[in-house]
Design a protein around this motif. Structure first.
Motif, PDB file in Angstrom:
ATOM      1  N   CYS A  76      33.385  27.404  41.079  1.00 10.74           N
ATOM      2  CA  CYS A  76      34.460  26.926  40.206  1.00 10.74           C
ATOM      3  C   CYS A  76      35.418  28.082  39.959  1.00 10.74           C
ATOM      4  CB  CYS A  76      33.890  26.406  38.884  1.00 10.74           C
ATOM      5  SG  CYS A  76      35.148  25.711  37.782  1.00 10.74           S
ATOM      6  N   CYS A  77      36.709  27.777  39.917  1.00 10.13           N
ATOM      7  CA  CYS A  77      37.719  28.803  39.667  1.00 10.13           C
ATOM      8  C   CYS A  77      37.781  29.209  38.196  1.00 10.13           C
ATOM      9  CB  CYS A  77      39.085  28.311  40.142  1.00 10.13           C
ATOM     10  SG  CYS A  77      39.151  28.038  41.936  1.00 10.13           S
ATOM     11  N   GLU A  78      37.193  28.418  37.311  1.00 10.09           N
ATOM     12  CA  GLU A  78      37.050  28.757  35.890  1.00 10.09           C
ATOM     13  C   GLU A  78      35.562  28.630  35.549  1.00 10.09           C
ATOM     14  OE1 GLU A  78      39.724  26.086  33.868  1.00 10.09           O
ATOM     15  OE2 GLU A  78      41.447  27.372  34.265  1.00 10.09           O
ATOM     16  N   PRO A  79      34.751  29.580  36.040  1.00  8.83           N
ATOM     17  CA  PRO A  79      33.296  29.462  35.935  1.00  8.83           C
ATOM     18  C   PRO A  79      32.749  29.772  34.546  1.00  8.83           C
ATOM     19  CG  PRO A  79      33.866  31.567  36.879  1.00  8.83           C
ATOM     20  CD  PRO A  79      35.158  30.818  36.704  1.00  8.83           C
ATOM     21  N   ASN A  80      31.520  29.302  34.320  1.00  9.58           N
ATOM     22  CA  ASN A  80      30.825  29.657  33.080  1.00  9.58           C
ATOM     23  C   ASN A  80      29.764  30.728  33.340  1.00  9.58           C
ATOM     24  OD1 ASN A  80      28.862  28.064  34.316  1.00  9.58           O
ATOM     25  ND2 ASN A  80      29.156  26.335  32.925  1.00  9.58           N
ATOM     26  N   CYS A  81      29.616  31.134  34.602  1.00  7.70           N
ATOM     27  CA  CYS A  81      28.658  32.179  34.978  1.00  7.70           C
ATOM     28  C   CYS A  81      29.305  33.132  35.979  1.00  7.70           C
ATOM     29  CB  CYS A  81      27.412  31.567  35.640  1.00  7.70           C
ATOM     30  SG  CYS A  81      26.403  30.539  34.562  1.00  7.70           S
ATOM     31  N   GLU A 107      32.235  31.828  40.570  1.00 11.59           N
ATOM     32  CA  GLU A 107      33.162  31.965  41.695  1.00 11.59           C
ATOM     33  C   GLU A 107      32.405  32.523  42.881  1.00 11.59           C
ATOM     34  OE1 GLU A 107      37.303  32.847  41.814  1.00 11.59           O
ATOM     35  OE2 GLU A 107      37.222  33.397  39.688  1.00 11.59           O
ATOM     36  N   TYR A 108      32.527  31.871  44.027  1.00 13.35           N
ATOM     37  CA  TYR A 108      31.802  32.311  45.216  1.00 13.35           C
ATOM     38  C   TYR A 108      32.388  33.584  45.816  1.00 13.35           C
ATOM     39  CZ  TYR A 108      29.041  27.972  45.615  1.00 13.35           C
ATOM     40  OH  TYR A 108      28.159  26.934  45.413  1.00 13.35           O
ATOM     41  N   HIS A 109      33.690  33.769  45.731  1.00 13.89           N
ATOM     42  CA  HIS A 109      34.336  34.944  46.332  1.00 13.89           C
ATOM     43  C   HIS A 109      33.922  35.095  47.800  1.00 13.89           C
ATOM     44  CE1 HIS A 109      35.841  36.278  42.467  1.00 13.89           C
ATOM     45  NE2 HIS A 109      34.633  36.217  41.967  1.00 13.89           N
ATOM     46  N   LEU A 110      33.988  34.009  48.559  1.00 14.63           N
ATOM     47  CA  LEU A 110      33.609  34.059  49.974  1.00 14.63           C
ATOM     48  C   LEU A 110      34.482  35.065  50.717  1.00 14.63           C
ATOM     49  CD1 LEU A 110      33.226  30.268  50.836  1.00 14.63           C
ATOM     50  CD2 LEU A 110      31.442  31.888  50.193  1.00 14.63           C
ATOM     51  N   TYR A 111      33.895  35.700  51.708  1.00 15.33           N
ATOM     52  CA  TYR A 111      34.621  36.636  52.550  1.00 15.33           C
ATOM     53  C   TYR A 111      33.921  36.709  53.896  1.00 15.33           C
ATOM     54  CZ  TYR A 111      30.855  39.926  51.697  1.00 15.33           C
ATOM     55  OH  TYR A 111      29.611  40.509  51.628  1.00 15.33           O
ATOM     56  N   ASP A 112      34.634  37.234  54.866  1.00 10.10           N
ATOM     57  CA  ASP A 112      34.070  37.456  56.192  1.00 10.10           C
ATOM     58  C   ASP A 112      33.362  36.209  56.701  1.00 10.10           C
ATOM     59  OD1 ASP A 112      33.435  38.820  58.492  1.00 10.10           O
ATOM     60  OD2 ASP A 112      31.589  39.643  57.667  1.00 10.10           O
ATOM     61  N   SER A 113      33.974  35.076  56.475  1.00  5.98           N
ATOM     62  CA  SER A 113      33.356  33.816  56.865  1.00  5.98           C
ATOM     63  C   SER A 113      33.911  33.349  58.194  1.00  5.98           C
ATOM     64  CB  SER A 113      33.617  32.756  55.794  1.00  5.98           C
ATOM     65  OG  SER A 113      33.146  31.503  56.203  1.00  5.98           O
ATOM     66  N   ASP A 114      33.080  32.701  58.979  1.00  6.79           N
ATOM     67  CA  ASP A 114      33.525  32.110  60.228  1.00  6.79           C
ATOM     68  C   ASP A 114      34.210  30.771  59.973  1.00  6.79           C
ATOM     69  OD1 ASP A 114      32.373  34.229  61.586  1.00  6.79           O
ATOM     70  OD2 ASP A 114      30.472  33.197  61.842  1.00  6.79           O
ATOM     71  N   THR A 130      40.830  27.529  46.733  1.00  4.41           N
ATOM     72  CA  THR A 130      39.971  28.134  47.747  1.00  4.41           C
ATOM     73  C   THR A 130      38.754  28.791  47.105  1.00  4.41           C
ATOM     74  OG1 THR A 130      39.884  29.694  49.602  1.00  4.41           O
ATOM     75  CG2 THR A 130      41.260  30.323  47.734  1.00  4.41           C
ATOM     76  N   MET A 131      37.666  28.826  47.876  1.00  5.36           N
ATOM     77  CA  MET A 131      36.463  29.540  47.435  1.00  5.36           C
ATOM     78  C   MET A 131      36.450  30.967  47.969  1.00  5.36           C
ATOM     79  SD  MET A 131      33.488  26.624  47.666  1.00  5.36           S
ATOM     80  CE  MET A 131      33.823  26.147  49.362  1.00  5.36           C
ATOM     81  N   PHE A 132      37.441  31.308  48.812  1.00 13.34           N
ATOM     82  CA  PHE A 132      37.523  32.659  49.351  1.00 13.34           C
ATOM     83  C   PHE A 132      37.985  33.635  48.286  1.00 13.34           C
ATOM     84  CE2 PHE A 132      38.203  30.353  53.473  1.00 13.34           C
ATOM     85  CZ  PHE A 132      37.023  30.753  54.054  1.00 13.34           C
ATOM     86  N   SER A 133      37.543  34.881  48.410  1.00  7.99           N
ATOM     87  CA  SER A 133      37.986  35.941  47.503  1.00  7.99           C
ATOM     88  C   SER A 133      39.472  36.195  47.737  1.00  7.99           C
ATOM     89  CB  SER A 133      37.200  37.225  47.769  1.00  7.99           C
ATOM     90  OG  SER A 133      37.549  37.757  49.043  1.00  7.99           O
TER      91      SER A 133
END
Length: 160
Positions: A76-81, A107-114, A130-133
């Protein structure tokens, strides 16, 4: 730590992790745990799988193949954790007081993803889409510009 967590249908994505008890800001909610592999081993192991629950751990190139409640915590872009790394372990911690019945998110802050897609469907008022950082978004934009410039350059050369 994992007492009071349940998995059920989520409006964000498939299944989500919910708390049945109130959680105070700063409390550790659960640990993201599971077998550990190098990123290369995980890429090979899960090459044909659409869904994985891999969590990057530290600077060593290791990932955790999640299981348990934590793997169902949605982005979530406005997370509680948020996640916190302590001595190679990943903990999910509350960034605010959380009421019983709330879905847990970070927030997942995904990176270096295929993956070409990392679209976010969290529904938050300030959803980034987006879930990417932010760093990964910038990296991808730079790569796209280079690719576009390369195609434009190839097109110009072909016209001569």
């Amino acid at each position: 730590m994992q007492n009071g967590l349940v998995i059920r249908s989520s409006s964000i994505h498939a299944a989500g992790c919910y708390t049945t008890k109130a959680i105070k800001k700063g409390a550790r909610v659960c640990e993201y745990d599971g077998p550990r592999f190098t990123k290369e081993e995980a890429d090979e192991r899960y090459a044909d799988r659409f869904v994985t629950y891999l969590f990057s751990c530290g600077d060593s190139g290791m990932v955790i193949d999640g299981f348990g409640s934590a793997m169902f915590i949605n982005h979530c872009c406005e997370p509680n954790c948020e996640t916190e790394e302590v001595d190679g372990r990943i903990f999910v911690c509350a960034v605010r007081d959380i009421k019983a019945g709330e879905e847990l998110t970070y927030e997942y802050h995904l990176y270096d993803s295929d993956d070409a897609e990392g679209d976010c469907y969290c529904g938050a008022a300030k959803c980034r889409g987006t879930m990417f950082s932010e760093e990964e978004v910038k990296r991808r934009e730079k790569m796209a510009k280079k690719a576009a410039a390369g195609k434009a350059g190839n097109g110009k050369a072909a016209k001569r």
